[in-house]
Write a protein that holds these residues in place. Structure first.
Motif, PDB file in Angstrom:
ATOM      1  N   VAL A 256       0.783  -1.031  -0.050  1.00  0.00           N
ATOM      2  CA  VAL A 256      -0.324  -0.063  -0.290  1.00  0.00           C
ATOM      3  C   VAL A 256       0.718   1.250   0.080  1.00  0.00           C
TER       4      VAL A 256
ATOM      5  N   THR B 255      -6.088  -9.134   0.708  1.00  0.00           N
ATOM      6  CA  THR B 255      -5.572  -8.276   1.953  1.00  0.00           C
ATOM      7  C   THR B 255      -6.186  -8.705   3.387  1.00  0.00           C
TER       8      THR B 255
ATOM      9  N   GLY C  69      -7.525  -7.588   4.725  1.00  0.00           N
ATOM     10  CA  GLY C  69      -9.063  -6.627   4.958  1.00  0.00           C
ATOM     11  C   GLY C  69      -9.660  -5.588   6.152  1.00  0.00           C
ATOM     12  N   HIS C  70     -10.523  -5.365   6.604  1.00  0.00           N
ATOM     13  CA  HIS C  70     -11.260  -4.530   8.016  1.00  0.00           C
ATOM     14  C   HIS C  70     -12.546  -4.054   7.592  1.00  0.00           C
TER      15      HIS C  70
ATOM     16  N   HIS D 182     -14.029  -0.906   8.764  1.00  0.00           N
ATOM     17  CA  HIS D 182     -14.069   0.369   9.425  1.00  0.00           C
ATOM     18  C   HIS D 182     -13.892   1.004  11.127  1.00  0.00           C
TER      19      HIS D 182
ATOM     20  N   GLU E 186     -16.541   4.282   2.160  1.00  0.00           N
ATOM     21  CA  GLU E 186     -15.379   4.207   1.176  1.00  0.00           C
ATOM     22  C   GLU E 186     -14.805   3.889  -0.355  1.00  0.00           C
TER      23      GLU E 186
ATOM     24  N   TYR F 213     -13.376   3.248  -4.279  1.00  0.00           N
ATOM     25  CA  TYR F 213     -12.491   1.731  -4.594  1.00  0.00           C
ATOM     26  C   TYR F 213     -12.587   2.761  -6.453  1.00  0.00           C
TER      27      TYR F 213
ATOM     28  N   HIS G 284     -13.771  -4.492   4.411  1.00  0.00           N
ATOM     29  CA  HIS G 284     -13.668  -5.184   2.682  1.00  0.00           C
ATOM     30  C   HIS G 284     -12.416  -5.953   2.613  1.00  0.00           C
TER      31      HIS G 284
ATOM     32  N   SER H 137      -8.954  -6.465  -0.853  1.00  0.00           N
ATOM     33  CA  SER H 137      -9.414  -7.303  -2.205  1.00  0.00           C
ATOM     34  C   SER H 137      -8.779  -8.361  -2.581  1.00  0.00           C
TER      35      SER H 137
ATOM     36  N   PHE I 135      -7.848   4.034  -3.316  1.00  0.00           N
ATOM     37  CA  PHE I 135      -8.780   4.456  -2.854  1.00  0.00           C
ATOM     38  C   PHE I 135      -8.725   5.669  -2.181  1.00  0.00           C
TER      39      PHE I 135
ATOM     40  N   TYR J 123     -11.275   7.242   1.405  1.00  0.00           N
ATOM     41  CA  TYR J 123     -11.830   7.475   2.685  1.00  0.00           C
ATOM     42  C   TYR J 123     -11.931   8.076   3.446  1.00  0.00           C
TER      43      TYR J 123
ATOM     44  N   TYR K 212      -8.826  -4.465  12.824  1.00  0.00           N
ATOM     45  CA  TYR K 212      -8.582  -6.085  11.878  1.00  0.00           C
ATOM     46  C   TYR K 212      -9.160  -7.317  12.709  1.00  0.00           C
TER      47      TYR K 212
HETATM   48  C1  F6R Z   1      -8.426   1.570   3.557  1.00  0.00           C
HETATM   49  C2  F6R Z   1      -8.281   0.314   2.390  1.00  0.00           C
HETATM   50  C3  F6R Z   1      -7.450   0.968   2.254  1.00  0.00           C
HETATM   51  C4  F6R Z   1      -6.768  -0.522   2.421  1.00  0.00           C
HETATM   52  C5  F6R Z   1      -5.466  -1.802   1.640  1.00  0.00           C
HETATM   53  C6  F6R Z   1      -4.455  -2.542   2.614  1.00  0.00           C
HETATM   54  O1  F6R Z   1      -9.737   1.489   4.648  1.00  0.00           O
HETATM   55  O2  F6R Z   1      -9.423  -0.024   2.634  1.00  0.00           O
HETATM   56  O3  F6R Z   1      -6.536   0.783   2.151  1.00  0.00           O
HETATM   57  O4  F6R Z   1      -6.170  -0.343   3.915  1.00  0.00           O
HETATM   58  O5  F6R Z   1      -6.261  -2.170   0.532  1.00  0.00           O
HETATM   59  O6  F6R Z   1      -5.446  -3.385   3.449  1.00  0.00           O
HETATM   60  P1  F6R Z   1      -6.060  -3.854   4.408  1.00  0.00           P
HETATM   61  O7  F6R Z   1      -5.482  -2.555   5.673  1.00  0.00           O
HETATM   62  O8  F6R Z   1      -7.210  -4.744   4.832  1.00  0.00           O
HETATM   63  O9  F6R Z   1      -4.055  -4.606   5.193  1.00  0.00           O
END
Ligand code: F6R
Ligand code: ZN
Length: 192
Positions: A55, A86, A88-89, A91, A98, A100, A137, A139, A152, A154, A162
């Protein structure tokens, strides 16, 4: 940090932004417990702590009213049948959304709400995805050769939770199945 308007460039192909304040690299070791095939995960990790995703962040204050931006790059690869993805999380401020914008590659955004509603949206270059408030979410890169690259944006106060996802993962998994790419139910949710 200046409060004057600014621009930066995301050149294509490659999508490495002309301005970067922070570069995060997440390797297999950061994905403990996330991939379904834990035996293969352990074997791969013992061989090499491979880079799964990166990132590039543009810093802004993490407060309401600000917008945080960056580029996410998920590399091609699989752990067992499951594509690289990823963590994923949700917020932390759960009612923050957010956006994308997919720049390169092929993949999916796997999403779910705390109530168990799920959505898996395909991503390809030019596609804009709106992740509404309350939707976790992740990816997923489903190409065998090409990175999945997204821009992205947000809210500055969103924060990242997480922990909830780390417990069982998402309810839907994207796997390389016998008949191509498949969305399957995460067996860890059975009986819940
Ligand atoms: C921020 C967001 C993205 C993710 C990035 C990495 O809110 O959704 O910037 O942070 O795609 O994914 P994570 O954070 O899940 O490791
Ligand atoms: Zn997010």
């Amino acid at each position: 940090m200046s409060d004057l308007p600014f621009t930066f460039v995301v050149p294509l192909p490659g999508a490495l932004p002309s301005r970067v304040d922070n570069h995060i690299q997440r390797r297999l070791s950061a994905m403990q417990g996330q991939f379904l095939d834990q035996v293969t995960y352990g074997k791969m990790l013992a061989e090499d702590d491979r880079l799964v995703y990166e990132v590039y962040e543009i810093h802004r204050p993490e407060i309401a009213g600000e917008l945080l931006m960056g580029i996410s790059i998920v590399h091609p690869g699989k752990v067992g049948r499951e594509f690289y993805m990823t963590k994923g999380h949700f917020h932390t401020v759960i009612d923050t959304a957010e956006v994308y914008y997919c720049l390169e590659g092929e993949g999916f955004m796997v999403m779910e709400t705390p109530e168990g509603e799920t959505s898996v949206e395909p991503l390809s270059p030019g596609k804009v995805l709106y992740v509404p408030p309350r939707w976790a979410h992740r990816s997923v890169c489903s190409s065998r050769q090409q990175d999945l690259i997204t821009f992205f944006i947000y809210p500055g106060n969103a924060g990242h939770d997480y922990g909830t996802i780390e417990q069982l993962g998402f309810r839907k998994l994207v796997v390389d199945g016998e008949h191509g790419i498949e969305m399957i139910d995460n067996p860890r949710y059975q009986g819940r």
